[in-house]
Design an enzyme around this catalytic site. Structure first.
Site, mmCIF file in Angstrom:
data_model
loop_
_atom_site.group_PDB
_atom_site.id
_atom_site.type_symbol
_atom_site.label_atom_id
_atom_site.label_comp_id
_atom_site.label_asym_id
_atom_site.label_seq_id
_atom_site.Cartn_x
_atom_site.Cartn_y
_atom_site.Cartn_z
ATOM 1 N N GLY A 46 0.896 -1.187 0.043
ATOM 2 C CA GLY A 46 0.008 0.012 -0.079
ATOM 3 C C GLY A 46 0.885 1.124 -0.141
ATOM 4 N N GLN A 51 2.690 9.908 2.037
ATOM 5 C CA GLN A 51 4.022 9.508 2.025
ATOM 6 C C GLN A 51 4.773 9.901 0.776
ATOM 7 O OE1 GLN A 51 2.330 5.361 2.620
ATOM 8 N NE2 GLN A 51 4.156 5.156 3.518
ATOM 9 N N CYS A 91 5.870 -0.367 7.512
ATOM 10 C CA CYS A 91 5.409 0.735 6.817
ATOM 11 C C CYS A 91 6.741 1.186 6.075
ATOM 12 C CB CYS A 91 5.114 2.109 7.860
ATOM 13 S SG CYS A 91 4.746 3.356 7.254
ATOM 14 N N LEU A 92 6.424 1.730 4.764
ATOM 15 C CA LEU A 92 7.269 2.058 3.931
ATOM 16 C C LEU A 92 8.268 3.385 4.583
ATOM 17 C CD1 LEU A 92 5.970 1.301 0.583
ATOM 18 C CD2 LEU A 92 7.452 -0.002 1.716
ATOM 19 N N HIS A 133 -4.426 1.055 7.882
ATOM 20 C CA HIS A 133 -3.072 1.851 7.779
ATOM 21 C C HIS A 133 -2.813 2.998 6.947
ATOM 22 C CE1 HIS A 133 1.463 0.920 8.289
ATOM 23 N NE2 HIS A 133 1.488 1.721 7.311
ATOM 24 N N GLU A 134 -3.482 2.778 5.663
ATOM 25 C CA GLU A 134 -3.186 3.758 4.628
ATOM 26 C C GLU A 134 -4.067 5.022 5.200
ATOM 27 O OE1 GLU A 134 -0.741 3.451 2.954
ATOM 28 O OE2 GLU A 134 -0.577 1.353 3.016
ATOM 29 N N HIS A 137 -2.565 7.166 7.591
ATOM 30 C CA HIS A 137 -1.487 8.137 6.801
ATOM 31 C C HIS A 137 -2.229 9.363 6.468
ATOM 32 C CE1 HIS A 137 2.243 6.047 7.039
ATOM 33 N NE2 HIS A 137 2.007 4.916 6.318
HETATM 34 O O1 K1U Z 1 1.892 2.293 4.239
HETATM 35 C C1 K1U Z 1 2.743 1.737 3.757
HETATM 36 O O2 K1U Z 1 3.931 2.122 4.309
HETATM 37 C C2 K1U Z 1 2.874 0.218 3.121
HETATM 38 C C3 K1U Z 1 2.842 -0.876 4.229
HETATM 39 C C4 K1U Z 1 1.487 -1.233 4.410
HETATM 40 C C5 K1U Z 1 1.285 -2.299 5.028
HETATM 41 C C6 K1U Z 1 1.785 -3.319 5.407
HETATM 42 C C7 K1U Z 1 1.589 -4.304 6.429
HETATM 43 C C8 K1U Z 1 0.365 -4.116 7.266
HETATM 44 C C9 K1U Z 1 -0.248 -3.034 7.157
HETATM 45 C C10 K1U Z 1 0.081 -2.211 6.175
HETATM 46 C C11 K1U Z 1 3.676 -1.854 3.524
HETATM 47 O O3 K1U Z 1 3.572 -2.389 2.513
HETATM 48 S S1 K1U Z 1 5.025 -2.220 4.299
HETATM 49 C C12 K1U Z 1 5.780 -3.519 3.478
HETATM 50 C C13 K1U Z 1 5.249 -5.031 3.589
HETATM 51 O O4 K1U Z 1 4.433 -5.056 4.332
HETATM 52 C C14 K1U Z 1 5.380 -5.919 2.354
HETATM 53 C C15 K1U Z 1 6.195 -6.008 1.395
HETATM 54 C C16 K1U Z 1 6.328 -6.948 0.623
HETATM 55 C C17 K1U Z 1 5.471 -7.860 0.594
HETATM 56 C C18 K1U Z 1 4.608 -7.989 1.464
HETATM 57 C C19 K1U Z 1 4.316 -7.037 2.366
HETATM 58 ZN ZN ZN Z 2 2.755 3.183 6.195
#
Ligand code: K1U
Ligand code: ZN
Length: 173
Positions: A46, A51, A91-92, A133-134, A137
């Site tokens: 996401g 972000q 979270c990125l 989560h999004e 943000h």
């Molecule tokens: O919003 C963001 O920072 C993105 C975040 C979203 C998220 C992940 C996990 C739980 C809730 C919300 C991410 O994508 S973090 C990276 C991640 O979880 C992932 C990356 C590659 C494959 C699977 C998961």
């Molecule tokens: Zn995030």
């Protein structure tokens, strides 16, 4: 298409509250494509506009295994929630940090898609977690806000170290 820089915690711009999007035009379509490219490249499931320092209500997401189910949410509203689940989140904007967060198990969300068409989605499991989560943000909230002050302090130190390592030091003389 282009990869966009992602703001990292504790950047104050992550605290801005996004405004409703009023115009869905070609420039926005390009931004949506760039956000998808940035999210897939990271990699993530996401990405909220906040972000990438764009403070309007826009989210891209793809929680599918094959990365072939892109979703766009414009001006999204959660209209119903049910139950609870605790899931490990990442979270990125807070790279390398993962923590358990309690969220609703099921959410019903109403939004516009990339063409401005209204839709309603009944989501549960990871999709529901990611939507919440999004949406946080867009409200200026980061998942580490749910952690204890002690854990937040550890995260802040870890991020500070990361940013100091990334900042080039000037040679003396
Ligand atoms: O919003 C963001 O920072 C993105 C975040 C979203 C998220 C992940 C996990 C739980 C809730 C919300 C991410 O994508 S973090 C990276 C991640 O979880 C992932 C990356 C590659 C494959 C699977 C998961
Ligand atoms: Zn995030």
């Amino acid at each position: 298409m282009a990869l966009l820089p992602i703001l990292e915690y504790p950047d104050e711009r992550l605290r801005k509250v996004a405004k409703p999007l009023e115009r869905i035009d070609a420039a926005l379509q390009r931004l949506i494509d760039d956000m998808f490219e940035t999210m897939y490249d990271a990699p993530g499931i996401g990405l909220a506009a906040t972000q990438i320092d764009f403070h309007q209500q826009l989210i891209v997401m793809d929680v599918s295994e094959e990365k072939d189910q892109p979703l766009v949410f414009i001006n999204a509203r959660i209209v119903e929630t049910e139950g609870s689940q605790t899931c490990q989140e990442g979270c990125l904007s807070v790279p390398t940090v993962f923590a358990d967060v309690a969220r609703a198990e099921r959410v019903i969300v109403e939004a516009l898609d990339r063409h401005g068409e209204a839709f309603r989605l009944d989501a549960s499991g990871l999709l529901a977690v990611c939507i919440q989560h999004e949406m946080d943000h867009l409200a200026g909230k980061v998942f580490v806000d749910y952690l204890s002050p002690l854990k937040r302090q550890l995260v802040a130190r870890k991020m500070d170290k990361r940013h100091r390592q990334q900042t080039p030091t000037r040679a003396a003389g």
